[in-house]
Design a protein around this motif. Structure first.
Motif, PDB file in Angstrom:
ATOM      1  N   GLU A   1       0.793  -1.212  -0.190  1.00 11.01           N
ATOM      2  CA  GLU A   1       0.018   0.000   0.036  1.00 11.01           C
ATOM      3  C   GLU A   1       0.745   1.272   0.016  1.00 11.01           C
ATOM      4  OE1 GLU A   1      -3.055  -0.083   2.889  1.00 11.01           O
ATOM      5  OE2 GLU A   1      -3.581  -2.093   2.723  1.00 11.01           O
ATOM      6  N   ALA A   2       1.852   1.362   0.838  1.00  7.28           N
ATOM      7  CA  ALA A   2       2.871   2.336   1.020  1.00  7.28           C
ATOM      8  C   ALA A   2       3.465   2.585  -0.675  1.00  7.28           C
ATOM      9  CB  ALA A   2       3.821   2.161   1.900  1.00  7.28           C
ATOM     10  N   GLN A   3       4.071   1.561  -1.072  1.00  7.88           N
ATOM     11  CA  GLN A   3       4.809   1.688  -2.489  1.00  7.88           C
ATOM     12  C   GLN A   3       3.829   2.303  -3.535  1.00  7.88           C
ATOM     13  OE1 GLN A   3       6.203  -2.316  -2.484  1.00  7.88           O
ATOM     14  NE2 GLN A   3       8.194  -1.969  -2.364  1.00  7.88           N
ATOM     15  N   ASN A   4       2.648   1.450  -3.520  1.00  4.22           N
ATOM     16  CA  ASN A   4       1.404   1.985  -4.373  1.00  4.22           C
ATOM     17  C   ASN A   4       1.328   3.409  -4.134  1.00  4.22           C
ATOM     18  OD1 ASN A   4       1.290  -0.408  -5.849  1.00  4.22           O
ATOM     19  ND2 ASN A   4      -0.349  -1.021  -4.747  1.00  4.22           N
ATOM     20  N   TYR A   5       0.926   4.084  -3.101  1.00  5.77           N
ATOM     21  CA  TYR A   5       0.713   5.393  -2.895  1.00  5.77           C
ATOM     22  C   TYR A   5       1.951   6.184  -3.227  1.00  5.77           C
ATOM     23  CZ  TYR A   5      -0.960   9.407  -0.539  1.00  5.77           C
ATOM     24  OH  TYR A   5      -1.567  10.863  -0.259  1.00  5.77           O
ATOM     25  N   PHE A   6       3.100   5.909  -2.847  1.00  5.84           N
ATOM     26  CA  PHE A   6       4.116   6.721  -3.238  1.00  5.84           C
ATOM     27  C   PHE A   6       4.264   6.692  -4.713  1.00  5.84           C
ATOM     28  CE2 PHE A   6       8.713   6.753  -4.532  1.00  5.84           C
ATOM     29  CZ  PHE A   6       9.227   8.057  -3.785  1.00  5.84           C
ATOM     30  N   ASN A   7       4.335   5.492  -5.321  1.00  3.41           N
ATOM     31  CA  ASN A   7       4.407   5.744  -6.873  1.00  3.41           C
ATOM     32  C   ASN A   7       3.273   6.458  -7.661  1.00  3.41           C
ATOM     33  OD1 ASN A   7       7.003   4.171  -7.051  1.00  3.41           O
ATOM     34  ND2 ASN A   7       5.889   2.244  -6.837  1.00  3.41           N
ATOM     35  N   ASN A   8       2.038   6.339  -7.128  1.00  5.05           N
ATOM     36  CA  ASN A   8       1.013   6.678  -7.956  1.00  5.05           C
ATOM     37  C   ASN A   8       0.507   8.143  -7.446  1.00  5.05           C
ATOM     38  OD1 ASN A   8       0.811   4.575  -9.342  1.00  5.05           O
ATOM     39  ND2 ASN A   8      -0.363   3.472  -7.762  1.00  5.05           N
ATOM     40  N   THR A   9       0.964   8.620  -6.171  1.00  4.19           N
ATOM     41  CA  THR A   9       0.400  10.047  -5.658  1.00  4.19           C
ATOM     42  C   THR A   9       1.639  10.911  -5.186  1.00  4.19           C
ATOM     43  OG1 THR A   9      -1.321   8.792  -4.925  1.00  4.19           O
ATOM     44  CG2 THR A   9      -1.080  10.722  -3.935  1.00  4.19           C
ATOM     45  N   LEU A  10       2.224  10.269  -4.530  1.00  3.80           N
ATOM     46  CA  LEU A  10       3.272  11.301  -3.783  1.00  3.80           C
ATOM     47  C   LEU A  10       4.738  11.392  -4.589  1.00  3.80           C
ATOM     48  CD1 LEU A  10       4.153  13.074  -1.496  1.00  3.80           C
ATOM     49  CD2 LEU A  10       5.228  10.846  -0.619  1.00  3.80           C
ATOM     50  N   ARG A  11       5.205  10.533  -5.491  1.00  2.00           N
ATOM     51  CA  ARG A  11       6.272  10.623  -6.206  1.00  2.00           C
ATOM     52  C   ARG A  11       6.218  11.751  -7.235  1.00  2.00           C
ATOM     53  NH1 ARG A  11       9.172   8.878 -10.458  1.00  2.00           N
ATOM     54  NH2 ARG A  11      11.448   8.362 -10.209  1.00  2.00           N
ATOM     55  N   PRO A  12       5.195  11.955  -7.780  1.00  2.63           N
ATOM     56  CA  PRO A  12       5.070  12.994  -8.991  1.00  2.63           C
ATOM     57  C   PRO A  12       5.218  14.409  -8.254  1.00  2.63           C
ATOM     58  CG  PRO A  12       3.306  11.435  -9.470  1.00  2.63           C
ATOM     59  CD  PRO A  12       3.790  10.941  -8.079  1.00  2.63           C
ATOM     60  N   VAL A  13       4.699  14.518  -6.944  1.00  2.20           N
ATOM     61  CA  VAL A  13       4.859  15.800  -6.228  1.00  2.20           C
ATOM     62  C   VAL A  13       6.488  15.896  -5.953  1.00  2.20           C
ATOM     63  CG1 VAL A  13       4.397  17.200  -4.343  1.00  2.20           C
ATOM     64  CG2 VAL A  13       2.506  15.766  -5.279  1.00  2.20           C
ATOM     65  N   ILE A  14       6.902  14.897  -5.460  1.00  2.04           N
ATOM     66  CA  ILE A  14       8.467  14.998  -4.914  1.00  2.04           C
ATOM     67  C   ILE A  14       9.356  15.055  -6.313  1.00  2.04           C
ATOM     68  CG2 ILE A  14      10.432  13.470  -4.358  1.00  2.04           C
ATOM     69  CD1 ILE A  14       8.477  12.169  -2.464  1.00  2.04           C
ATOM     70  N   VAL A  15       9.049  14.499  -7.382  1.00  2.00           N
ATOM     71  CA  VAL A  15       9.772  14.745  -8.794  1.00  2.00           C
ATOM     72  C   VAL A  15       9.655  16.396  -9.073  1.00  2.00           C
ATOM     73  CG1 VAL A  15       9.916  14.374 -11.260  1.00  2.00           C
ATOM     74  CG2 VAL A  15       9.861  12.415  -9.636  1.00  2.00           C
TER      75      VAL A  15
END
Length: 120
Positions: A39-53
């Motif tokens: 769940e954490a990986q999916n949330y990171f990849n799909n939601t948070l990672r674009p903001v971080i990038v």
């Protein structure tokens, strides 16, 4: 002699039943820790990672140290720093030379922190 064999048979049967499992591990479901990680990986990849990038990588990718542990676009690095990342964006200390993130993006960091805390 019959008593000894009877005793051995009882011990053997108890051992078989004790080793058989009727726990939740046999129901085809993943253990909670594995599910929380996914769940954490999916949330990171799909939601948070674009903001971080978009908001973080320009300063945090490979510029602070040789092992690149502050490149938060990498899940393991973000996971290891989830609480710190949330605290800093929530306080407005990150991004360092930019405007405070919108509350919707701060909430994403908070959600990720909460998901990571379920893993540990």
């Amino acid at each position: 002699m019959k008593r000894i064999f009877g005793f051995i048979a009882i011990i053997f049967l108890l051992g078989i039943f004790a080793c058989s499992s009727s726990s939740d591990d046999d129901d085809g479901m993943m253990p909670d820790n594995d599910q929380a990680l996914i769940e954490a990986q999916n949330y990171f990849n799909n939601t948070l990672r674009p903001v971080i990038v978009d908001k973080c990588v320009s300063c945090h990718e490979g510029k602070h140290n040789k092992n690149d542990r502050f490149n938060f676009s990498v899940f393991t690095n973000a996971r290891n720093s989830a609480t710190s990342m949330f605290n800093q964006v929530d306080a407005g200390t990150m991004p360092k030379d930019g405007d405070k993130l919108p509350q919707s993006e701060i909430d994403m960091f908070e959600e990720f922190r909460d998901l990571v805390n379920k893993i540990n």
